[in-house]
Design a protein around this motif. Sequence first.
Motif, PDB file in Angstrom:
ATOM      1  N   PRO A 292     -27.676 163.582 123.172  1.00 15.89           N
ATOM      2  CA  PRO A 292     -28.141 163.190 121.836  1.00 15.89           C
ATOM      3  C   PRO A 292     -27.935 164.251 120.768  1.00 15.89           C
ATOM      4  CG  PRO A 292     -29.781 162.675 123.526  1.00 15.89           C
ATOM      5  CD  PRO A 292     -28.744 163.539 124.175  1.00 15.89           C
ATOM      6  N   GLU A 293     -27.703 165.513 121.157  1.00 19.92           N
ATOM      7  CA  GLU A 293     -27.534 166.572 120.166  1.00 19.92           C
ATOM      8  C   GLU A 293     -26.105 166.693 119.658  1.00 19.92           C
ATOM      9  OE1 GLU A 293     -30.078 167.885 118.856  1.00 19.92           O
ATOM     10  OE2 GLU A 293     -31.381 166.867 120.296  1.00 19.92           O
ATOM     11  N   HIS A 294     -25.160 165.976 120.290  1.00 20.84           N
ATOM     12  CA  HIS A 294     -23.761 166.074 119.863  1.00 20.84           C
ATOM     13  C   HIS A 294     -23.114 164.717 119.591  1.00 20.84           C
ATOM     14  CE1 HIS A 294     -24.270 170.068 121.797  1.00 20.84           C
ATOM     15  NE2 HIS A 294     -23.475 170.452 120.820  1.00 20.84           N
ATOM     16  N   VAL A 295     -23.911 163.642 119.712  1.00 18.61           N
ATOM     17  CA  VAL A 295     -23.372 162.295 119.497  1.00 18.61           C
ATOM     18  C   VAL A 295     -24.201 161.579 118.436  1.00 18.61           C
ATOM     19  CG1 VAL A 295     -22.796 160.070 120.541  1.00 18.61           C
ATOM     20  CG2 VAL A 295     -22.599 162.171 121.905  1.00 18.61           C
ATOM     21  N   VAL A 296     -23.526 161.018 117.436  1.00 20.81           N
ATOM     22  CA  VAL A 296     -24.159 160.128 116.460  1.00 20.81           C
ATOM     23  C   VAL A 296     -23.922 158.695 116.912  1.00 20.81           C
ATOM     24  CG1 VAL A 296     -24.181 159.310 114.080  1.00 20.81           C
ATOM     25  CG2 VAL A 296     -23.820 161.727 114.546  1.00 20.81           C
ATOM     26  N   TYR A 297     -24.977 157.921 117.001  1.00 18.44           N
ATOM     27  CA  TYR A 297     -24.879 156.522 117.421  1.00 18.44           C
ATOM     28  C   TYR A 297     -24.943 155.617 116.198  1.00 18.44           C
ATOM     29  CZ  TYR A 297     -26.153 152.056 119.590  1.00 18.44           C
ATOM     30  OH  TYR A 297     -26.186 150.734 119.981  1.00 18.44           O
ATOM     31  N   LEU A 298     -23.956 154.732 116.048  1.00 23.94           N
ATOM     32  CA  LEU A 298     -23.912 153.775 114.940  1.00 23.94           C
ATOM     33  C   LEU A 298     -24.126 152.364 115.477  1.00 23.94           C
ATOM     34  CD1 LEU A 298     -20.794 154.857 112.822  1.00 23.94           C
ATOM     35  CD2 LEU A 298     -23.183 155.112 112.184  1.00 23.94           C
ATOM     36  N   GLY A 299     -25.057 151.632 114.882  1.00 25.04           N
ATOM     37  CA  GLY A 299     -25.281 150.244 115.240  1.00 25.04           C
ATOM     38  C   GLY A 299     -25.458 149.403 113.996  1.00 25.04           C
ATOM     39  N   THR A 300     -25.451 148.086 114.179  1.00 23.53           N
ATOM     40  CA  THR A 300     -25.545 147.192 113.034  1.00 23.53           C
ATOM     41  C   THR A 300     -26.057 145.829 113.466  1.00 23.53           C
ATOM     42  OG1 THR A 300     -24.255 146.064 111.321  1.00 23.53           O
ATOM     43  CG2 THR A 300     -23.105 146.586 113.347  1.00 23.53           C
ATOM     44  N   ALA A 301     -26.655 145.100 112.526  1.00 18.78           N
ATOM     45  CA  ALA A 301     -27.063 143.717 112.764  1.00 18.78           C
ATOM     46  C   ALA A 301     -25.946 142.740 112.435  1.00 18.78           C
ATOM     47  CB  ALA A 301     -28.297 143.385 111.926  1.00 18.78           C
ATOM     48  N   SER A 302     -24.795 143.236 112.005  1.00 18.10           N
ATOM     49  CA  SER A 302     -23.718 142.372 111.520  1.00 18.10           C
ATOM     50  C   SER A 302     -23.178 141.433 112.585  1.00 18.10           C
ATOM     51  CB  SER A 302     -22.566 143.225 110.974  1.00 18.10           C
ATOM     52  OG  SER A 302     -22.974 143.942 109.842  1.00 18.10           O
ATOM     53  N   LYS A 303     -23.012 141.908 113.817  1.00 15.34           N
ATOM     54  CA  LYS A 303     -22.434 141.068 114.865  1.00 15.34           C
ATOM     55  C   LYS A 303     -23.491 140.190 115.529  1.00 15.34           C
ATOM     56  CE  LYS A 303     -18.503 143.114 114.174  1.00 15.34           C
ATOM     57  NZ  LYS A 303     -18.968 143.955 113.047  1.00 15.34           N
ATOM     58  N   ALA A 304     -24.686 140.723 115.745  1.00 21.54           N
ATOM     59  CA  ALA A 304     -25.717 139.960 116.442  1.00 21.54           C
ATOM     60  C   ALA A 304     -26.351 138.897 115.545  1.00 21.54           C
ATOM     61  CB  ALA A 304     -26.798 140.892 116.975  1.00 21.54           C
ATOM     62  N   ILE A 305     -26.470 139.178 114.237  1.00 18.74           N
ATOM     63  CA  ILE A 305     -27.107 138.208 113.339  1.00 18.74           C
ATOM     64  C   ILE A 305     -26.132 137.767 112.246  1.00 18.74           C
ATOM     65  CG2 ILE A 305     -29.075 137.722 111.862  1.00 18.74           C
ATOM     66  CD1 ILE A 305     -30.676 139.765 113.297  1.00 18.74           C
ATOM     67  N   ALA A 306     -25.887 138.629 111.255  1.00 19.44           N
ATOM     68  CA  ALA A 306     -24.971 138.267 110.167  1.00 19.44           C
ATOM     69  C   ALA A 306     -24.654 139.504 109.336  1.00 19.44           C
ATOM     70  CB  ALA A 306     -25.594 137.190 109.269  1.00 19.44           C
ATOM     71  N   PRO A 307     -23.398 139.650 108.889  1.00 20.30           N
ATOM     72  CA  PRO A 307     -23.039 140.807 108.060  1.00 20.30           C
ATOM     73  C   PRO A 307     -23.709 140.798 106.699  1.00 20.30           C
ATOM     74  CG  PRO A 307     -21.197 139.272 108.235  1.00 20.30           C
ATOM     75  CD  PRO A 307     -22.233 138.804 109.199  1.00 20.30           C
ATOM     76  N   GLY A 308     -24.099 139.614 106.219  1.00 21.33           N
ATOM     77  CA  GLY A 308     -24.707 139.530 104.899  1.00 21.33           C
ATOM     78  C   GLY A 308     -26.058 140.210 104.793  1.00 21.33           C
ATOM     79  N   LEU A 309     -26.687 140.531 105.929  1.00 22.22           N
ATOM     80  CA  LEU A 309     -27.965 141.241 105.868  1.00 22.22           C
ATOM     81  C   LEU A 309     -27.798 142.668 105.368  1.00 22.22           C
ATOM     82  CD1 LEU A 309     -29.779 140.184 109.172  1.00 22.22           C
ATOM     83  CD2 LEU A 309     -30.192 139.377 106.854  1.00 22.22           C
ATOM     84  N   ARG A 310     -26.593 143.227 105.546  1.00 23.87           N
ATOM     85  CA  ARG A 310     -26.319 144.615 105.155  1.00 23.87           C
ATOM     86  C   ARG A 310     -27.336 145.570 105.781  1.00 23.87           C
ATOM     87  NH1 ARG A 310     -21.830 145.119 104.763  1.00 23.87           N
ATOM     88  NH2 ARG A 310     -22.038 147.081 103.632  1.00 23.87           N
ATOM     89  N   LEU A 311     -27.512 145.463 107.096  1.00 18.45           N
ATOM     90  CA  LEU A 311     -28.445 146.315 107.822  1.00 18.45           C
ATOM     91  C   LEU A 311     -27.709 147.049 108.937  1.00 18.45           C
ATOM     92  CD1 LEU A 311     -31.744 144.251 108.268  1.00 18.45           C
ATOM     93  CD2 LEU A 311     -31.537 146.548 107.320  1.00 18.45           C
ATOM     94  N   GLY A 312     -27.735 148.349 108.878  1.00 19.47           N
ATOM     95  CA  GLY A 312     -27.160 149.175 109.930  1.00 19.47           C
ATOM     96  C   GLY A 312     -28.074 150.351 110.214  1.00 19.47           C
ATOM     97  N   TRP A 313     -27.736 151.116 111.250  1.00 15.21           N
ATOM     98  CA  TRP A 313     -28.559 152.270 111.593  1.00 15.21           C
ATOM     99  C   TRP A 313     -27.729 153.341 112.272  1.00 15.21           C
ATOM    100  CZ3 TRP A 313     -29.809 147.203 112.876  1.00 15.21           C
ATOM    101  CH2 TRP A 313     -29.357 146.751 114.110  1.00 15.21           C
ATOM    102  N   MET A 314     -28.156 154.573 112.099  1.00 14.19           N
ATOM    103  CA  MET A 314     -27.562 155.717 112.778  1.00 14.19           C
ATOM    104  C   MET A 314     -28.663 156.460 113.520  1.00 14.19           C
ATOM    105  SD  MET A 314     -24.968 157.457 110.021  1.00 14.19           S
ATOM    106  CE  MET A 314     -26.256 157.797 108.808  1.00 14.19           C
ATOM    107  N   VAL A 315     -28.347 156.899 114.736  1.00 11.50           N
ATOM    108  CA  VAL A 315     -29.229 157.820 115.453  1.00 11.50           C
ATOM    109  C   VAL A 315     -28.532 159.175 115.418  1.00 11.50           C
ATOM    110  CG1 VAL A 315     -30.479 158.299 117.573  1.00 11.50           C
ATOM    111  CG2 VAL A 315     -30.013 155.934 116.904  1.00 11.50           C
TER     112      VAL A 315
END
Length: 457
Positions: A292-315
Amino acid sequence: MTGVDLHLDVRGPGVLAGLTDALRDAVRTGRLTPGTRLPSSRNLAVDLGVARNTVVAAYAELIEEGWLTARQGAGTQVADACQPVVEPQPPVSKPAYEDRPLYDLRPGWPDVSSFPRAEWIKATRRAVEQASSVAFSEQALTGRIELRRALSDYLARARGVYSAPERIVISSGASHGLALLAAALRTRRVDTVAVEAYGLPLHRELFARVGLRTPPLPMDQHGARTDRLAGHGAVLLTPAHQFPTGAALDPQRRSTVVDWARSTGGLVIEDDYDGEFRYDRKPVGALQGLDPEHVVYLGTASKAIAPGLRLGWMVVPEGLIGDINRVIGGLSVTGTVEQLAMAELLDSGAYDRHVRVMRARYRQRRDELVTMLASRNESVRLPGIAAGLHALVELPWDTEEATVKSAAARRLAVHGLDEFRHPAVPRDRHALVVGFGTPSPSGWPSALNALRRVLPS
């Protein structure tokens, strides 16, 4: 305080003439449509800072000319007979297929017709009812704490991500997250971010905008060659399901990239764009869980729900949070209500239920695609179909461009593999990247049949 707001540009040598002309012009150009009720003479006079008698006189003149009507109890309105004058527009050439094709098999999109409307409405109502007033006035740079806590629990459980809420940054999608990372890397004097030989051109462009070079990593059936990272400061990977080839990063190569990051201080950016959708294999955990100290994780609701929500997250690694906060620049990332509703969807289990439903639906489509292709050619190869929302349909040599053009002529939207090739990589494969998630349930059979008709024999 009654009436409507009305913007008028009053010009000319006299106030009455200027007001009359401004009202007449607003009706003529269609800014005031037939039936629109105008402000009372008293209110308009106050708004414009003119005498009420001036407004009364202007209204009376336009009523006499037929532009306005006045009836007892109904006030002053634009006459129904008034139609705006429309300036002729030059003809616009149409593309090979219109903006909305008849059949859409472009990759990277889910079936938005299956948006969980009822669950989203329930989640929004519950979230808004339970939220404090402060939630609508204050927002942390990294997003609402309710959503970051919900994501922390979900990502640890479903994707094997170490995700303390303090390490999670809410973004308005994966591209926004990458743009923030690119800016943060530039402040750290990183000048290169290695990318996979095939990937989204937009991602390379986001890095290029801040002056980062994006040399390509060679790829094979085991994913990117992570043993070729010497001299680079960061790398962008899609390890669970490579886009667009579909390969999962080999376990040895996962270890290699983590070892590289530890020994050099490099940063691994993991784009887990459709990690929730797998079919014929066990779930592949996130690379982030290895370090976890050397990797940034990118995720999003675009594929599971809809891209129009414009919701993503980074760890984000702890040491990078400060840099991310600085490049965000005090701008909120997405709406408070959307974040609260998403948190409620995760906490209630509705998100998991929706993903399971869509996973079954997409698997059936994947199976129907495989059956159709096998009926045409028993030797057809479809690599990377054990997961995700797209399939790579390999074509005979030198037929990709003609196939894509043939599809466009029939208003079938589909991408060739070459659209995702890094400019510095020689063309060594010919294929279609078929997104089987995009069509609605009623449109899927027709889209599949359209694809069958355009494929080379």
